[in-house]
Design a protein around this motif. Sequence first.
Motif, mmCIF file in Angstrom:
data_model
loop_
_atom_site.group_PDB
_atom_site.id
_atom_site.type_symbol
_atom_site.label_atom_id
_atom_site.label_comp_id
_atom_site.label_asym_id
_atom_site.label_seq_id
_atom_site.Cartn_x
_atom_site.Cartn_y
_atom_site.Cartn_z
ATOM 1 N N LEU A 96 0.577 -0.765 0.019
ATOM 2 C CA LEU A 96 0.313 0.280 -0.037
ATOM 3 C C LEU A 96 0.842 1.378 -0.076
ATOM 4 C CD1 LEU A 96 -2.494 -1.352 2.972
ATOM 5 C CD2 LEU A 96 -2.636 -0.872 0.250
ATOM 6 N N VAL A 97 1.048 1.965 -1.235
ATOM 7 C CA VAL A 97 1.980 2.614 -1.167
ATOM 8 C C VAL A 97 0.772 4.392 -1.612
ATOM 9 C CG1 VAL A 97 3.583 3.957 -2.874
ATOM 10 C CG2 VAL A 97 3.160 1.124 -2.387
ATOM 11 N N PRO A 98 1.841 5.439 -0.500
ATOM 12 C CA PRO A 98 0.981 6.540 -0.353
ATOM 13 C C PRO A 98 1.334 7.354 -1.982
ATOM 14 C CG PRO A 98 3.403 6.241 0.341
ATOM 15 C CD PRO A 98 3.244 4.956 0.353
ATOM 16 N N ASP A 99 0.601 8.273 -2.209
ATOM 17 C CA ASP A 99 0.425 8.741 -3.422
ATOM 18 C C ASP A 99 0.113 8.065 -4.417
ATOM 19 O OD1 ASP A 99 0.378 11.493 -2.059
ATOM 20 O OD2 ASP A 99 2.212 11.129 -1.615
ATOM 21 N N SER A 100 -0.422 6.815 -4.289
ATOM 22 C CA SER A 100 -0.857 6.396 -5.389
ATOM 23 C C SER A 100 -2.002 5.682 -6.026
ATOM 24 C CB SER A 100 0.100 4.626 -5.082
ATOM 25 O OG SER A 100 -0.929 3.736 -4.193
ATOM 26 N N CYS A 101 -2.831 4.948 -7.211
ATOM 27 C CA CYS A 101 -4.184 5.377 -7.115
ATOM 28 C C CYS A 101 -4.100 3.750 -7.865
ATOM 29 C CB CYS A 101 -4.807 6.067 -7.992
ATOM 30 S SG CYS A 101 -6.168 6.118 -8.933
ATOM 31 N N SER A 102 -5.118 3.030 -7.367
ATOM 32 C CA SER A 102 -5.553 1.329 -7.725
ATOM 33 C C SER A 102 -7.012 1.604 -9.062
ATOM 34 C CB SER A 102 -4.538 0.103 -7.201
ATOM 35 O OG SER A 102 -5.871 0.787 -6.206
ATOM 36 N N LEU A 103 -7.146 0.451 -10.184
ATOM 37 C CA LEU A 103 -8.299 -0.368 -9.830
ATOM 38 C C LEU A 103 -8.022 -1.603 -9.741
ATOM 39 C CD1 LEU A 103 -11.373 0.145 -11.135
ATOM 40 C CD2 LEU A 103 -9.986 -0.309 -13.713
ATOM 41 N N GLN A 104 -8.972 -2.273 -8.729
ATOM 42 C CA GLN A 104 -9.071 -3.324 -8.681
ATOM 43 C C GLN A 104 -10.607 -3.864 -9.127
ATOM 44 O OE1 GLN A 104 -7.515 -3.573 -4.275
ATOM 45 N NE2 GLN A 104 -7.416 -1.605 -4.125
ATOM 46 N N LEU A 105 -10.398 -5.080 -9.247
ATOM 47 C CA LEU A 105 -11.368 -5.812 -10.145
ATOM 48 C C LEU A 105 -11.521 -7.309 -9.281
ATOM 49 C CD1 LEU A 105 -10.848 -4.314 -12.617
ATOM 50 C CD2 LEU A 105 -12.427 -5.531 -13.711
ATOM 51 N N GLU A 149 -16.510 -8.769 -16.452
ATOM 52 C CA GLU A 149 -15.999 -10.287 -16.578
ATOM 53 C C GLU A 149 -14.087 -10.675 -17.381
ATOM 54 O OE1 GLU A 149 -19.060 -9.441 -17.090
ATOM 55 O OE2 GLU A 149 -20.162 -9.811 -15.177
ATOM 56 N N GLY A 150 -15.162 -9.075 -18.293
ATOM 57 C CA GLY A 150 -13.798 -9.719 -19.625
ATOM 58 C C GLY A 150 -12.368 -9.264 -19.259
ATOM 59 N N LEU A 151 -12.260 -8.288 -18.023
ATOM 60 C CA LEU A 151 -11.039 -7.681 -17.724
ATOM 61 C C LEU A 151 -10.157 -8.597 -16.278
ATOM 62 C CD1 LEU A 151 -12.284 -4.048 -16.968
ATOM 63 C CD2 LEU A 151 -10.018 -5.200 -18.729
ATOM 64 N N LEU A 152 -11.519 -9.064 -15.042
ATOM 65 C CA LEU A 152 -11.467 -10.096 -15.051
ATOM 66 C C LEU A 152 -11.248 -12.193 -15.094
ATOM 67 C CD1 LEU A 152 -10.526 -10.294 -11.378
ATOM 68 C CD2 LEU A 152 -12.694 -10.738 -11.111
ATOM 69 N N GLY A 153 -11.735 -12.009 -15.827
ATOM 70 C CA GLY A 153 -11.560 -13.436 -16.811
ATOM 71 C C GLY A 153 -11.703 -14.481 -15.760
ATOM 72 N N GLY A 154 -11.036 -15.424 -15.523
ATOM 73 C CA GLY A 154 -11.278 -16.829 -14.384
ATOM 74 C C GLY A 154 -11.050 -16.534 -13.574
ATOM 75 N N ARG A 155 -10.309 -15.414 -12.526
ATOM 76 C CA ARG A 155 -9.356 -14.992 -11.505
ATOM 77 C C ARG A 155 -10.408 -14.262 -10.662
ATOM 78 N NH1 ARG A 155 -5.006 -11.654 -14.806
ATOM 79 N NH2 ARG A 155 -7.286 -10.746 -16.347
ATOM 80 N N SER A 156 -9.672 -14.450 -9.284
ATOM 81 C CA SER A 156 -10.901 -13.951 -7.938
ATOM 82 C C SER A 156 -10.071 -12.057 -7.797
ATOM 83 C CB SER A 156 -10.027 -14.274 -6.866
ATOM 84 O OG SER A 156 -10.635 -15.700 -7.199
ATOM 85 N N PHE A 157 -9.218 -11.883 -8.776
ATOM 86 C CA PHE A 157 -8.838 -10.469 -8.386
ATOM 87 C C PHE A 157 -7.951 -9.954 -9.320
ATOM 88 C CE2 PHE A 157 -5.453 -7.688 -6.020
ATOM 89 C CZ PHE A 157 -6.133 -6.530 -5.930
ATOM 90 N N ARG A 158 -7.755 -8.731 -9.301
ATOM 91 C CA ARG A 158 -6.802 -7.730 -10.452
ATOM 92 C C ARG A 158 -7.327 -6.518 -10.260
ATOM 93 N NH1 ARG A 158 -7.897 -7.729 -17.114
ATOM 94 N NH2 ARG A 158 -5.049 -6.972 -17.426
ATOM 95 N N MET A 159 -5.232 -6.349 -10.160
ATOM 96 C CA MET A 159 -5.391 -4.565 -9.985
ATOM 97 C C MET A 159 -4.383 -3.780 -10.811
ATOM 98 S SD MET A 159 -3.279 -3.302 -7.233
ATOM 99 C CE MET A 159 -3.486 -3.682 -5.245
ATOM 100 N N PHE A 160 -4.568 -2.802 -11.328
ATOM 101 C CA PHE A 160 -4.256 -1.363 -12.337
ATOM 102 C C PHE A 160 -3.884 -0.743 -11.324
ATOM 103 C CE2 PHE A 160 -7.924 -3.470 -14.824
ATOM 104 C CZ PHE A 160 -6.815 -4.383 -15.817
ATOM 105 N N ARG A 161 -2.172 -0.155 -11.466
ATOM 106 C CA ARG A 161 -2.986 0.473 -10.368
ATOM 107 C C ARG A 161 -0.894 1.923 -11.012
ATOM 108 N NH1 ARG A 161 0.213 -1.167 -4.752
ATOM 109 N NH2 ARG A 161 2.155 -1.181 -6.139
ATOM 110 N N MET A 162 -1.117 3.470 -10.854
ATOM 111 C CA MET A 162 -0.917 4.381 -11.279
ATOM 112 C C MET A 162 0.226 5.309 -9.741
ATOM 113 S SD MET A 162 -3.473 6.394 -13.578
ATOM 114 C CE MET A 162 -4.630 7.290 -11.988
#
Length: 336
Positions: A96-105, A149-162
């Motif tokens: 968990l990084v300060p000054d960061s943004c993440s999109l989590q599915l 559904e398309g972004l997550l696929g068969g996973r339980s978790f996916r993260m994009f961060r910047m």
Amino acid sequence: MHSTSIHSIYDSYIDALPNVRLDDIGTELAGDELSGWNGYINRMMPRPGLEIVDSFHRFPDDHAMHFRSEAALVELSFCLQGTGEVAVSGSSQHDLVPDSCSLQLMRDFQADFCYLAEAPFRSVAIGISVELFNEWLAQMDEGTPYTFEGLLGGRSFRMFRMPLRPDMTMRLRQLIAPPASQPKLRKLHAEGKTLEIAAHAFDTLLFGREPEGNKPGMSRSDREKIHNAREILLAHMEAPPSLVELARMAQLNEYKLKVGFKEEFGTSVFAYLREKRLEKALELLRAGELNVSQVALTVGFSNFSHFSEAFRKQYGLNPSDVKRGRHVLPYASGGR
């Protein structure tokens, strides 16, 4: 999947916090009233399928917590202060990084958090239902639309961060500190600002487009020096160096410091300092160990009336009201 299921995920997270009752949500949780926990959680639900959670905490010891949920959630998460670790559904550990943004599915998942002792941690989360997320993405003219559904696929978790960019920081500030003059429009304001934040985050994280105001203009070395100047400023908050002194300490000329600081953080050097002083003052008033005058001096205000005026301008209430607990925090009226 029912849209209210996202709220059950936040219920599960809050249940996992020590000494926090569900009927406390929407009010400040004072550290001297809750054994072993110091912080607050504010929740607001501007519309079905959308929830905003503004939270701050500091544990006396290293603290690990675990929870799981069978629901599905899309979350925009913004780490504003502090560090920690989280692992979701057995995935690799994420800092968990300060000054960061993440999109989590995530869906049907378990999460393990670890927070360090005495380390303040501040975050803002925007929870979005799968239905609402798919509806928003379907409106974006990008050829074949993305879906949960398309972004997550068969996973339980996916993260994009910047990294958290200055324009996004400004929008978050407007979201969690809405205009005090129109409290009845808070939910409408929050929904509009959330749509704005989500649109810009999706544009960058999913479609790879750089916002116009964030195109590279400084060298990597200069950016590092600008960030060093910020750390110097915060370390000497009560008696900050002059602009000339700060430029010398950061090994920059004064012009490059002023221009670069505004480009990197979206505001001037001393406007940034004032904001951070007031954030620290709010934290100290909530802790309740110092009186208002002591708080003002601690964060570098020698003139008490100037402090009170600046505090009212930023938070829409008097510092004495926070000290006495006679205030309603943003989103306090937006409970379940």
